[in-house]
Motif scaffolding. Structure first.
Motif, PDB file in Angstrom:
ATOM      1  N   LEU A  12       0.834  -1.202   0.000  1.00 55.64           N
ATOM      2  CA  LEU A  12       0.000   0.000   0.000  1.00 55.64           C
ATOM      3  C   LEU A  12       0.870   1.254   0.000  1.00 55.64           C
ATOM      4  CD1 LEU A  12      -2.761   1.392   0.205  1.00 55.64           C
ATOM      5  CD2 LEU A  12      -2.624   1.077   2.681  1.00 55.64           C
ATOM      6  N   CYS A  13       1.887   1.268   0.840  1.00 59.45           N
ATOM      7  CA  CYS A  13       2.785   2.431   0.909  1.00 59.45           C
ATOM      8  C   CYS A  13       3.548   2.618  -0.396  1.00 59.45           C
ATOM      9  CB  CYS A  13       3.742   2.293   2.090  1.00 59.45           C
ATOM     10  SG  CYS A  13       2.927   2.515   3.689  1.00 59.45           S
ATOM     11  N   GLU A  14       3.978   1.520  -1.021  1.00 62.71           N
ATOM     12  CA  GLU A  14       4.680   1.624  -2.305  1.00 62.71           C
ATOM     13  C   GLU A  14       3.752   2.193  -3.373  1.00 62.71           C
ATOM     14  OE1 GLU A  14       7.926   1.191  -2.887  1.00 62.71           O
ATOM     15  OE2 GLU A  14       8.185   0.690  -0.765  1.00 62.71           O
ATOM     16  N   LEU A  15       2.488   1.792  -3.348  1.00 65.60           N
ATOM     17  CA  LEU A  15       1.512   2.312  -4.291  1.00 65.60           C
ATOM     18  C   LEU A  15       1.349   3.820  -4.119  1.00 65.60           C
ATOM     19  CD1 LEU A  15      -0.661   1.519  -6.436  1.00 65.60           C
ATOM     20  CD2 LEU A  15      -2.249   1.339  -4.518  1.00 65.60           C
ATOM     21  N   VAL A  16       1.233   4.264  -2.879  1.00 69.17           N
ATOM     22  CA  VAL A  16       1.080   5.693  -2.591  1.00 69.17           C
ATOM     23  C   VAL A  16       2.344   6.455  -2.993  1.00 69.17           C
ATOM     24  CG1 VAL A  16       0.814   7.392  -0.739  1.00 69.17           C
ATOM     25  CG2 VAL A  16      -0.643   5.352  -0.784  1.00 69.17           C
ATOM     26  N   CYS A  17       3.507   5.910  -2.646  1.00 73.12           N
ATOM     27  CA  CYS A  17       4.770   6.578  -2.997  1.00 73.12           C
ATOM     28  C   CYS A  17       4.924   6.698  -4.513  1.00 73.12           C
ATOM     29  CB  CYS A  17       5.957   5.830  -2.390  1.00 73.12           C
ATOM     30  SG  CYS A  17       6.056   6.003  -0.601  1.00 73.12           S
ATOM     31  N   GLY A  18       4.542   5.658  -5.238  1.00 70.73           N
ATOM     32  CA  GLY A  18       4.601   5.707  -6.700  1.00 70.73           C
ATOM     33  C   GLY A  18       3.686   6.777  -7.261  1.00 70.73           C
ATOM     34  N   ASN A  19       2.506   6.898  -6.686  1.00 76.71           N
ATOM     35  CA  ASN A  19       1.554   7.921  -7.114  1.00 76.71           C
ATOM     36  C   ASN A  19       2.111   9.316  -6.868  1.00 76.71           C
ATOM     37  OD1 ASN A  19      -0.751   9.197  -7.996  1.00 76.71           O
ATOM     38  ND2 ASN A  19      -1.916   8.789  -6.153  1.00 76.71           N
ATOM     39  N   ALA A  29       5.267  10.151  -6.622  1.00 78.78           N
ATOM     40  CA  ALA A  29       6.391  10.364  -7.539  1.00 78.78           C
ATOM     41  C   ALA A  29       5.893  10.758  -8.927  1.00 78.78           C
ATOM     42  CB  ALA A  29       7.252   9.108  -7.620  1.00 78.78           C
ATOM     43  N   ARG A  30       4.828  10.090  -9.394  1.00 80.96           N
ATOM     44  CA  ARG A  30       4.278  10.447 -10.715  1.00 80.96           C
ATOM     45  C   ARG A  30       3.718  11.858 -10.706  1.00 80.96           C
ATOM     46  NH1 ARG A  30       3.000   5.181 -10.146  1.00 80.96           N
ATOM     47  NH2 ARG A  30       0.873   5.559  -9.421  1.00 80.96           N
ATOM     48  N   GLN A  31       3.054  12.255  -9.638  1.00 78.76           N
ATOM     49  CA  GLN A  31       2.534  13.617  -9.544  1.00 78.76           C
ATOM     50  C   GLN A  31       3.663  14.637  -9.569  1.00 78.76           C
ATOM     51  OE1 GLN A  31       0.095  13.872  -6.036  1.00 78.76           O
ATOM     52  NE2 GLN A  31      -1.512  12.595  -6.881  1.00 78.76           N
ATOM     53  N   LEU A  32       4.733  14.349  -8.858  1.00 71.30           N
ATOM     54  CA  LEU A  32       5.883  15.261  -8.843  1.00 71.30           C
ATOM     55  C   LEU A  32       6.525  15.345 -10.218  1.00 71.30           C
ATOM     56  CD1 LEU A  32       7.472  14.350  -5.396  1.00 71.30           C
ATOM     57  CD2 LEU A  32       6.240  16.453  -5.996  1.00 71.30           C
ATOM     58  N   ASP A  33       6.623  14.205 -10.904  1.00 67.61           N
ATOM     59  CA  ASP A  33       7.172  14.207 -12.266  1.00 67.61           C
ATOM     60  C   ASP A  33       6.312  15.072 -13.198  1.00 67.61           C
ATOM     61  OD1 ASP A  33       9.267  12.560 -11.556  1.00 67.61           O
ATOM     62  OD2 ASP A  33       8.355  10.731 -12.386  1.00 67.61           O
ATOM     63  N   ARG A  34       4.985  14.925 -13.088  1.00 68.13           N
ATOM     64  CA  ARG A  34       4.097  15.734 -13.932  1.00 68.13           C
ATOM     65  C   ARG A  34       4.238  17.217 -13.604  1.00 68.13           C
ATOM     66  NH1 ARG A  34       0.501  11.278 -13.209  1.00 68.13           N
ATOM     67  NH2 ARG A  34      -0.435  12.307 -11.410  1.00 68.13           N
ATOM     68  N   SER A  35       4.321  17.536 -12.326  1.00 73.48           N
ATOM     69  CA  SER A  35       4.472  18.940 -11.920  1.00 73.48           C
ATOM     70  C   SER A  35       5.778  19.513 -12.450  1.00 73.48           C
ATOM     71  CB  SER A  35       4.446  19.062 -10.400  1.00 73.48           C
ATOM     72  OG  SER A  35       3.186  18.715  -9.898  1.00 73.48           O
ATOM     73  N   ALA A  36       6.840  18.729 -12.375  1.00 78.28           N
ATOM     74  CA  ALA A  36       8.134  19.197 -12.872  1.00 78.28           C
ATOM     75  C   ALA A  36       8.071  19.415 -14.380  1.00 78.28           C
ATOM     76  CB  ALA A  36       9.232  18.199 -12.515  1.00 78.28           C
ATOM     77  N   ALA A  37       7.418  18.504 -15.090  1.00 70.80           N
ATOM     78  CA  ALA A  37       7.293  18.654 -16.547  1.00 70.80           C
ATOM     79  C   ALA A  37       6.454  19.885 -16.877  1.00 70.80           C
ATOM     80  CB  ALA A  37       6.670  17.395 -17.148  1.00 70.80           C
ATOM     81  N   ASP A  38       5.385  20.108 -16.121  1.00 72.51           N
ATOM     82  CA  ASP A  38       4.555  21.291 -16.344  1.00 72.51           C
ATOM     83  C   ASP A  38       5.356  22.568 -16.107  1.00 72.51           C
ATOM     84  OD1 ASP A  38       2.435  19.645 -16.942  1.00 72.51           O
ATOM     85  OD2 ASP A  38       1.426  19.930 -14.998  1.00 72.51           O
ATOM     86  N   ARG A  39       6.133  22.595 -15.022  1.00 68.56           N
ATOM     87  CA  ARG A  39       6.946  23.783 -14.728  1.00 68.56           C
ATOM     88  C   ARG A  39       7.990  24.000 -15.816  1.00 68.56           C
ATOM     89  NH1 ARG A  39       6.465  21.804  -9.556  1.00 68.56           N
ATOM     90  NH2 ARG A  39       8.504  20.837  -9.601  1.00 68.56           N
ATOM     91  N   LYS A  40       8.568  22.914 -16.282  1.00 67.47           N
ATOM     92  CA  LYS A  40       9.587  23.023 -17.329  1.00 67.47           C
ATOM     93  C   LYS A  40       8.965  23.564 -18.616  1.00 67.47           C
ATOM     94  CE  LYS A  40      13.275  20.317 -19.395  1.00 67.47           C
ATOM     95  NZ  LYS A  40      13.901  18.990 -19.484  1.00 67.47           N
ATOM     96  N   ALA A  41       7.774  23.056 -18.969  1.00 67.81           N
ATOM     97  CA  ALA A  41       7.091  23.539 -20.174  1.00 67.81           C
ATOM     98  C   ALA A  41       6.718  25.004 -20.023  1.00 67.81           C
ATOM     99  CB  ALA A  41       5.841  22.699 -20.430  1.00 67.81           C
ATOM    100  N   PHE A  42       6.280  25.396 -18.850  1.00 69.06           N
ATOM    101  CA  PHE A  42       5.923  26.786 -18.596  1.00 69.06           C
ATOM    102  C   PHE A  42       7.162  27.676 -18.739  1.00 69.06           C
ATOM    103  CE2 PHE A  42       5.212  30.430 -15.771  1.00 69.06           C
ATOM    104  CZ  PHE A  42       4.054  30.931 -16.333  1.00 69.06           C
TER     105      PHE A  42
END
Length: 120
Positions: free
Chosen positions: A86-93, A95-108
């Protein structure tokens, strides 16, 4: 969770509440390496034994840890290994959110550079 009555949803919420405190997550991480007593956990976490005992009591109530008395010491171990999945599932989620946020900031940032908009 679909179709669960409100009483069952209360129990699910209480289970997640047991996992919502960083100290309890730290305890679960430490017990991943094997059983420990309250004193060992307290020393490793940097908290008092009373504080650790309170957290362990909550984890026990929800079936996440089990205890065993040996003489004057009480040792705790993980009772439900599925908590790590369960914790690995949450941590993976997260991490994916942070990756998307970083990509959004980079695109901006790229958009600001191409339009001449000053970047902060």
């Amino acid at each position: 969770m679909q179709g669960l009555p409100p009483e069952a949803l209360d129990q699910v919420a209480a289970y997640f509440q047991a996992l919502s405190e960083p100290t309890r997550l730290q305890i679960l991480n430490m017990l991943r390496g094997g059983e420990l007593n309250v004193g060992e956990l307290a020393q490793a976490c940097g908290y008092t034994s009373a504080n650790i005992s309170r957290h362990l009591s909550m984890l026990m109530r929800h079936g996440l840890v089990a205890r065993e008395s040996r003489g004057t010491a009480v040792y705790y171990r993980i009772a439900d290994e599925s908590v790590y999945a369960l914790c690995e599932l949450v941590c993976g989620n997260i991490a994916r959110q942070l990756d998307r946020s970083a990509a959004d900031r980079k695109a901006f940032g790229r958009a600001g550079a191409t339009t001449g908009t000053p970047r902060r």
